[in-house]
Scaffold this motif. Structure first.
Motif, mmCIF file in Angstrom:
data_model
loop_
_atom_site.group_PDB
_atom_site.id
_atom_site.type_symbol
_atom_site.label_atom_id
_atom_site.label_comp_id
_atom_site.label_asym_id
_atom_site.label_seq_id
_atom_site.Cartn_x
_atom_site.Cartn_y
_atom_site.Cartn_z
ATOM 1 N N ALA A 171 56.571 63.268 0.002
ATOM 2 C CA ALA A 171 56.862 62.895 1.387
ATOM 3 C C ALA A 171 56.367 61.484 1.691
ATOM 4 O O ALA A 171 57.036 60.716 2.388
ATOM 5 C CB ALA A 171 56.224 63.899 2.352
ATOM 6 N N ALA A 172 55.190 61.129 1.175
ATOM 7 C CA ALA A 172 54.653 59.781 1.384
ATOM 8 C C ALA A 172 55.561 58.742 0.747
ATOM 9 O O ALA A 172 55.840 57.690 1.333
ATOM 10 C CB ALA A 172 53.241 59.690 0.814
ATOM 11 N N HIS A 173 56.014 59.027 -0.472
ATOM 12 C CA HIS A 173 56.919 58.099 -1.160
ATOM 13 C C HIS A 173 58.212 57.909 -0.366
ATOM 14 O O HIS A 173 58.667 56.773 -0.165
ATOM 15 C CB HIS A 173 57.236 58.627 -2.555
ATOM 16 N N SER A 174 58.805 59.006 0.096
ATOM 17 C CA SER A 174 60.075 58.931 0.821
ATOM 18 C C SER A 174 59.913 58.180 2.138
ATOM 19 O O SER A 174 60.805 57.423 2.539
ATOM 20 C CB SER A 174 60.604 60.345 1.089
ATOM 21 N N ALA A 175 58.788 58.381 2.820
ATOM 22 C CA ALA A 175 58.579 57.739 4.114
ATOM 23 C C ALA A 175 58.495 56.225 3.991
ATOM 24 O O ALA A 175 58.847 55.494 4.931
ATOM 25 C CB ALA A 175 57.308 58.284 4.766
ATOM 26 N N LEU A 176 58.031 55.740 2.843
ATOM 27 C CA LEU A 176 57.850 54.299 2.660
ATOM 28 C C LEU A 176 59.074 53.606 2.053
ATOM 29 O O LEU A 176 59.101 52.377 1.968
ATOM 30 C CB LEU A 176 56.633 54.037 1.776
ATOM 31 N N VAL A 177 60.077 54.392 1.641
ATOM 32 C CA VAL A 177 61.269 53.799 1.028
ATOM 33 C C VAL A 177 61.945 52.770 1.939
ATOM 34 O O VAL A 177 62.286 51.662 1.479
ATOM 35 C CB VAL A 177 62.266 54.898 0.602
ATOM 36 N N PRO A 178 62.178 53.060 3.242
ATOM 37 C CA PRO A 178 62.830 52.044 4.091
ATOM 38 C C PRO A 178 62.043 50.738 4.169
ATOM 39 O O PRO A 178 62.636 49.648 4.134
ATOM 40 C CB PRO A 178 62.906 52.728 5.466
ATOM 41 N N LEU A 179 60.718 50.822 4.269
ATOM 42 C CA LEU A 179 59.896 49.612 4.338
ATOM 43 C C LEU A 179 59.952 48.830 3.039
ATOM 44 O O LEU A 179 60.073 47.602 3.046
ATOM 45 C CB LEU A 179 58.441 50.007 4.640
ATOM 46 N N VAL A 180 59.842 49.528 1.942
ATOM 47 C CA VAL A 180 59.872 48.867 0.642
ATOM 48 C C VAL A 180 61.224 48.189 0.419
ATOM 49 O O VAL A 180 61.299 47.033 -0.026
ATOM 50 C CB VAL A 180 59.575 49.879 -0.483
ATOM 51 N N ASP A 181 62.310 48.904 0.747
ATOM 52 C CA ASP A 181 63.648 48.327 0.566
ATOM 53 C C ASP A 181 63.860 47.123 1.485
ATOM 54 O O ASP A 181 64.473 46.122 1.086
ATOM 55 C CB ASP A 181 64.711 49.389 0.843
ATOM 56 N N GLN A 182 63.364 47.217 2.712
ATOM 57 C CA GLN A 182 63.494 46.091 3.643
ATOM 58 C C GLN A 182 62.762 44.866 3.108
ATOM 59 O O GLN A 182 63.269 43.741 3.194
ATOM 60 C CB GLN A 182 62.945 46.470 5.017
ATOM 61 N N THR A 183 61.579 45.087 2.555
ATOM 62 C CA THR A 183 60.804 43.972 2.029
ATOM 63 C C THR A 183 61.461 43.372 0.784
ATOM 64 O O THR A 183 61.523 42.149 0.626
ATOM 65 C CB THR A 183 59.377 44.440 1.686
ATOM 66 N N LYS A 184 61.980 44.233 -0.090
ATOM 67 C CA LYS A 184 62.621 43.744 -1.319
ATOM 68 C C LYS A 184 63.880 42.933 -1.024
ATOM 69 O O LYS A 184 64.203 42.009 -1.778
ATOM 70 C CB LYS A 184 62.981 44.932 -2.223
ATOM 71 N N THR A 185 64.582 43.286 0.039
ATOM 72 C CA THR A 185 65.867 42.638 0.319
ATOM 73 C C THR A 185 65.800 41.630 1.457
ATOM 74 O O THR A 185 66.835 41.096 1.857
ATOM 75 C CB THR A 185 66.930 43.703 0.660
ATOM 76 N N THR A 186 64.609 41.375 1.975
ATOM 77 C CA THR A 186 64.500 40.432 3.087
ATOM 78 C C THR A 186 64.960 39.038 2.651
ATOM 79 O O THR A 186 64.607 38.548 1.568
ATOM 80 C CB THR A 186 63.062 40.372 3.621
ATOM 81 N N GLY A 187 65.779 38.426 3.463
ATOM 82 C CA GLY A 187 66.328 37.126 3.132
ATOM 83 C C GLY A 187 67.558 37.184 2.252
ATOM 84 O O GLY A 187 68.272 36.184 2.115
ATOM 85 N N LEU A 188 67.809 38.345 1.648
ATOM 86 C CA LEU A 188 68.969 38.515 0.782
ATOM 87 C C LEU A 188 70.005 39.414 1.444
ATOM 88 O O LEU A 188 71.173 39.056 1.581
ATOM 89 C CB LEU A 188 68.544 39.097 -0.571
ATOM 90 N N VAL A 189 69.561 40.607 1.850
ATOM 91 C CA VAL A 189 70.422 41.550 2.561
ATOM 92 C C VAL A 189 70.044 41.611 4.034
ATOM 93 O O VAL A 189 70.888 41.706 4.912
ATOM 94 C CB VAL A 189 70.325 42.956 1.924
ATOM 95 N N VAL A 190 68.734 41.549 4.296
ATOM 96 C CA VAL A 190 68.215 41.681 5.658
ATOM 97 C C VAL A 190 67.740 40.327 6.170
ATOM 98 O O VAL A 190 67.010 39.619 5.467
ATOM 99 C CB VAL A 190 67.035 42.688 5.692
ATOM 100 N N LEU A 191 68.164 39.965 7.361
ATOM 101 C CA LEU A 191 67.635 38.782 8.043
ATOM 102 C C LEU A 191 66.675 39.291 9.123
ATOM 103 O O LEU A 191 67.101 39.732 10.191
ATOM 104 C CB LEU A 191 68.769 37.970 8.674
ATOM 105 N N PRO A 192 65.377 39.273 8.838
ATOM 106 C CA PRO A 192 64.416 39.962 9.697
ATOM 107 C C PRO A 192 64.328 39.361 11.096
ATOM 108 O O PRO A 192 64.449 38.148 11.294
ATOM 109 C CB PRO A 192 63.092 39.788 8.952
ATOM 110 N N GLY A 193 64.079 40.243 12.066
ATOM 111 C CA GLY A 193 63.969 39.818 13.455
ATOM 112 C C GLY A 193 62.788 38.898 13.700
ATOM 113 O O GLY A 193 62.880 37.941 14.482
ATOM 114 N N ALA A 194 61.659 39.177 13.040
ATOM 115 C CA ALA A 194 60.483 38.326 13.229
ATOM 116 C C ALA A 194 60.748 36.909 12.737
ATOM 117 O O ALA A 194 60.290 35.932 13.338
ATOM 118 C CB ALA A 194 59.283 38.925 12.494
ATOM 119 N N PHE A 195 61.472 36.775 11.654
ATOM 120 C CA PHE A 195 61.807 35.463 11.111
ATOM 121 C C PHE A 195 62.688 34.694 12.082
ATOM 122 O O PHE A 195 62.419 33.526 12.403
ATOM 123 C CB PHE A 195 62.523 35.643 9.764
#
Length: 252
Positions: A171-195
């Motif tokens: 459950a811990a692993h699954s809960a962190l998947v969205p955060l990990v994926d967002q971080t891995k793809t930031t600037g490539l797939v995701v243009l973060p709001g904070a940026f």
């Protein structure tokens, strides 16, 4: 921005959600619509009061306390477990936010000013709510799906915590998947709001990038603490939980 365009786009997007969920027969199909209306109202009120809040650190801290309390209530309802469950969610979220925030501001990575405190802590609290919700719900549903396995371990003499430890780790692993994926793809797939917000706020692209990676790293750090701490608190399960649409869970 075009106010006429916004007046057209907002209801159209809300209707898109209702129609898509309605055609698929999804339960709670109107919940996204109510969430949009509530969010719009809250942002309107926030926009009105921010001018006065952002200049006074005391009011900012009070505002963050209110935000945190609201986030705990929302996550607690999703996780379930009554008052005890709410306290466990609050403890996990507070632990993660305080540790990550303490490192960022204590190290001097960000100055302790109203502007940075409000922006950074607001993002942190929002992420804490999401992580706690995903962790709690994921754990409950995983235990439900593997209840025969849990009962088997209990019958063999395992403690409630031992019987669900592997499920909690999943459950811990699954809960962190969205955060990990967002971080891995930031600037490539995701243009973060904070940026984007940092650039609009006057920072250079380099400074905005540094701020964004600092935020993402803090979110992963706080999320990891929240997820593991919450599962330590709710992990010992002695009764079979109900499914997502049933009565209150039987988890202790």
């Amino acid at each position: 921005m075009s106010w006429i365009g916004i007046a057209i786009a907002l209801p159209s997007l809300a209707l898109l959600s209702v129609v898509a969920l309605g055609l698929f027969g999804t339960p709670g199909r109107l919940q996204p619509l109510f969430a949009i209306l509530r969010g719009a109202l809250q942002l309107a009120l926030l926009s009105i009061v921010l001018g006065g809040l952002i200049t006074d650190l005391r009011w900012i801290i009070l505002g963050l306390v209110v935000m945190f309390a609201a986030a705990v209530i929302v996550a607690g309802r999703r996780v379930r477990g009554g008052r005890r469950g709410l306290l466990k969610v609050a403890a996990a979220m507070a632990g993660g936010c305080l540790l990550a925030g303490g490192i960022v501001f204590g190290s001097g990575a960000l100055p302790v000013t109203g502007r940075y405190l409000l922006a950074f802590a607001g993002i942190l609290i929002g992420n804490a709510m999401t992580t706690a919700t995903l962790t709690g719900r994921g754990f409950r549903m995983t235990v439900l799906d593997h209840w025969d396995e849990v009962e088997g371990w209990l019958a063999l003499g395992a403690t409630p915590r031992q019987a669900t430890l592997d499920l909690a780790r999943r459950a811990a692993h699954s809960a962190l998947v969205p955060l990990v994926d967002q971080t891995k793809t930031t600037g490539l797939v995701v243009l973060p709001g904070a940026f984007v917000g940092a650039i609009f706020g006057g920072l250079s692209p380099l400074q905005a990038g540094v701020f964004q990676i600092l935020v993402l790293t803090a979110l992963i750090g706080s999320g990891s603490v929240i997820s593991t701490l919450l599962l330590v608190l709710v992990g010992p399960v002695r009764q079979k939980p109900y499914d997502e649409y049933g009565a209150a869970t039987g988890a202790s």
